[in-house]
Design an enzyme around this catalytic site. Structure first.
Site, short mmCIF file in Angstrom:
data_model
loop_
_atom_site.label_atom_id
_atom_site.label_comp_id
_atom_site.label_asym_id
_atom_site.label_seq_id
_atom_site.Cartn_x
_atom_site.Cartn_y
_atom_site.Cartn_z
N HIS A 1 -10.25 -4.73 10.26
CA HIS A 1 -10.93 -4.33 9.02
C HIS A 1 -12.06 -3.36 9.30
O HIS A 1 -12.92 -3.18 8.46
CB HIS A 1 -11.52 -5.55 8.30
CG HIS A 1 -10.52 -6.32 7.50
ND1 HIS A 1 -9.65 -7.21 8.04
CD2 HIS A 1 -10.27 -6.33 6.16
CE1 HIS A 1 -8.90 -7.76 7.10
NE2 HIS A 1 -9.24 -7.24 5.94
N GLU B 1 0.81 -1.23 0.00
CA GLU B 1 0.00 0.00 0.00
C GLU B 1 0.84 1.27 0.00
O GLU B 1 0.55 2.22 -0.73
CB GLU B 1 -0.96 0.02 1.20
CG GLU B 1 -2.15 -0.92 1.06
CD GLU B 1 -1.84 -2.34 1.51
OE1 GLU B 1 -0.70 -2.60 1.94
OE2 GLU B 1 -2.74 -3.20 1.42
#
Lengths: 326, 335
Positions: free
Chosen positions: A129, A60
């Site tokens: 998450h 990322e």
């Protein structure tokens, strides 16, 4: 007009902007061949090819950095980060680079890129998450942060974000991707700045952003049954924040609830309360109320998860408190 | 190489050394603030590599030890010095300082203080260049210390998978701030670290500009011709500390003396003198001319330039002239 899902709206914006300008590219994990975790780029790999719909490795920070570098030389990348938790890995390139390059170059270099990422809790995804983190991006000078509450804004704001010359973080929500809304078939843009009054009212202002605007609307329905007229404000843009629209609404209703899915400390609600205190303190008839997540990592267990996150009832109860009814 | 070009290169290196020394003096006089990282000792690397690239056309990016990379890319020395002075006429209008020199007019895309951050940015410049098809490559200069960041591994992988035209120049000066490479890094030879990413790489003497230029030529031809990344490592040494607050307590006087014998300016001037290209008197004249230019033009410009205006504090955070079609603000009915 056609009923369009949130993910379809994002997909359409990608498609139109990529057709319009070949400098627009999209990057992210699984967005190409696999069509995207939320289908937001489905079918576009076949249409635009691997040079423009770029499947990235799970890196990322650096693929975001590559997008930033490309934006510095005229590209307009749309970067998908699969979960806002993963955006933490990219904070160096987002916060230290994208947000600061224009300033530290004395305005000589722009970073016109878009970072899309879902922030929020959904279906027992547990602590790693379920981050929201809007407050963190909101506190970074040099970024724009927007939170489309439905397909119309998801489409129109993404198109504006692609064309705007600043780095824009778009915070979506897992629970909204299948949400549907009537949407014009002709092309349109939605401005990145400005809060929207989504429901007019006179007795209390309910302020939300992202998914929690829908909690405010639900609470407003319940309040209406009690004979209370609630105004619902969708902030739409967390940075910059439309303090003027907040002030006008509070000056009209004199009572306010802020709904946020983030934890409260140093949060969006705290910032808005501060703005209200500074801008229209004497218009208040009661203390502002924050409805927010519990200050815990989000639990897996469904009952605990539900308890940790605000719902319509919580916003309704918050409103009753602001109204002095409980 | 023509003698006049050789003389020019020697002059450039002497100029860069003098420029950096003068930055040091200005720092001691408190005319320059913040952190200051000087390039003295490593001049042959940036000068040699960029001599073989297309400065002004190719994209160049680096870390915080960035003055010389900016200068060799074509950024005006007056503006670089004015930036150190925090002046409005500086490369970044006084908003960046020593570590953040930018000059997009010559495609010098910046100095960055986060170690390893330029790796992905460089790959992005290369991706953009490739997409636009205007023939640029990206050249990323970083030290050996940067290779222990995650961005090194992530970016080498993506640059290789995507065939990006980027040259990674590793200036291996053996120290990551004050920690010797043997104490921080499992492999001393940095070029070996990219073989896991299926990338071409090589290692060379970074104290001899002729060696640097020859190696850089091959690497740049490869990157431009094949549109693929290349990792080139130069063994070099910084003569000063990491920054101004560094007493160099981590290395010995003997080690410094050994490296100073290989001073790139001395190595090159000896060679040119031996070849009869230049004499001691020529070099003396050159130094005098440089001193004069630095003092009476560059420093004078920086000293006399205006400060940024206080009322401009909040300029350049976002686009100062945004298009209302995209930005709005949204107007609510009846408001």
């Amino acid at each position: 007009m056609a009923e369009t899902a949130y993910w379809e709206a994002i997909r359409r914006a990608h498609d139109e902007e990529m057709a319009n300008d070949k400098m627009v590219i999209a990057m992210g994990e699984d967005i190409g061949v696999a069509g995207g975790t939320y289908k937001a780029t489905s079918g576009l790999f076949d249409k635009y090819g691997p040079e423009r719909i770029i499947d990235t490795p799970i890196s990322e920070n650096s693929y975001t950095g590559i997008g930033i570098g490309a934006s510095m030389v005229g590209m307009r990348p749309i970067i998908e980060i699969m979960s806002i938790n993963f955006a933490l890995l990219a904070l160096d390139t987002i916060v230290n680079a994208a947000a600061k390059i224009r300033y530290m170059s004395g305005g000589r270099i722009a970073c016109p890129l878009v970072i899309r990422t879902p922030g929020g809790t959904a279906h027992q995804l547990a602590a790693q998450h379920s981050a929201r983190l809007a407050r963190m991006f909101m506190s970074t000078a040099g970024l724009r942060v927007v939170t489309p509450r439905g397909p119309v804004d998801a489409y129109g704001m993404l198109k504006s974000a692609v064309r705007c010359n600043d780095p824009v973080v778009i915070i979506e929500h897992e629970r909204m991707y299948n949400m549907k809304e009537e949407m014009p078939e002709e092309e349109f843009f939605r401005p990145l700045e400005g809060a929207e009054i989504v429901r007019r009212g006179t007795d209390i202002t309910l302020i939300g952003y992202n998914y929690n605007v829908h909690l405010c609307l639900g609470a407003a329905d319940k309040l209406a049954k009690d004979g209370i007229s609630a105004e619902v404000l969708d902030l739409r843009s967390l940075k910059p924040l439309d303090r003027e629209t907040i002030r006008r609404s509070v000056e009209k209703t004199h009572r306010v609830v802020i709904a946020e899915e983030d934890e409260a400390p140093v949060g969006v609600g705290a910032e808005i309360m501060a703005a209200i205190n500074e801008d229209c303190f004497f218009a208040l008839d009661a203390q502002p109320i924050r409805v927010h997540a519990a200050d815990v990592p989000v639990p897996y267990n469904a009952r605990l998860e539900k308890e940790a996150i605000p719902d319509v009832e919580d916003v309704y109860q918050g409103a009753l408190k602001a109204l002095g009814k409980i | 190489m023509k003698p006049e070009d050789q003389k020019r290169l020697l002059r450039e290196m002497i100029f860069y050394r003098r420029f950096e020394d003068r930055c040091f003096e200005a720092y001691m006089e408190r005319k320059v603030g913040g952190f200051l990282h000087l390039y003295s000792g490593q001049e042959a690397v940036a000068t040699g590599v960029l001599e073989r690239a297309k400065p002004g056309h190719d994209y160049v990016i680096t870390g915080y030890r960035d003055h010389v990379h900016a200068l060799k890319s074509g950024a005006p020395a007056r503006e670089v010095m004015a930036e150190l002075y925090g002046k409005e006429t500086g490369s970044s209008k006084g908003r960046g300082g020593s570590m953040h020199i930018f000059d997009p007019t010559v495609n010098f895309m910046g100095g960055y203080a986060l170690v390893g951050q330029p790796f992905p940015l460089a790959a992005g410049l290369a991706l953009g260049a490739k997409h636009r098809g205007e023939g640029q490559i990206a050249i990323c200069f970083l030290g050996d210390g940067a290779n222990n960041q995650g961005t090194f591994h992530e970016t080498m992988n993506m640059a290789s998978v995507w065939n990006l035209p980027v040259l990674f120049v590793c200036e291996n000066n053996e120290y990551a701030i004050g920690t010797h490479i043997d104490r921080s890094t499992a492999v001393r030879d940095q070029y070996k670290r990219v073989c896991g990413y299926n990338m071409e790489a090589s290692q060379h003497d970074g104290m001899d500009i002729d060696v640097v230029m020859e190696a850089a030529s091959k690497a740049i031809d490869y990157v431009r011709g094949e549109s693929k990344p290349y990792f080139i490592e130069f063994m070099t040494y910084r003569f000063r500390g990491h920054s101004m607050s560094d007493a160099k307590s981590y290395r010995t006087k003997e080690e410094e003396a050994e490296w100073e014998k290989r001073d790139p300016i001395k190595v090159y001037s000896r060679r040119l003198k031996k070849a009869g290209v230049i004499s001691d008197a020529d070099i003396k004249a050159m130094e005098k001319e440089i001193d004069d230019e630095v003092e009476n033009d560059i420093i004078k410009f920086a000293e006399e330039s205006p400060e940024p205006k206080i009322e401009d504090l909040t300029r350049y955070v976002l686009d100062d002239n945004p298009d209302p079609r995209w930005i709005g603000p949204l107007v609510n009915e009846g408001e």
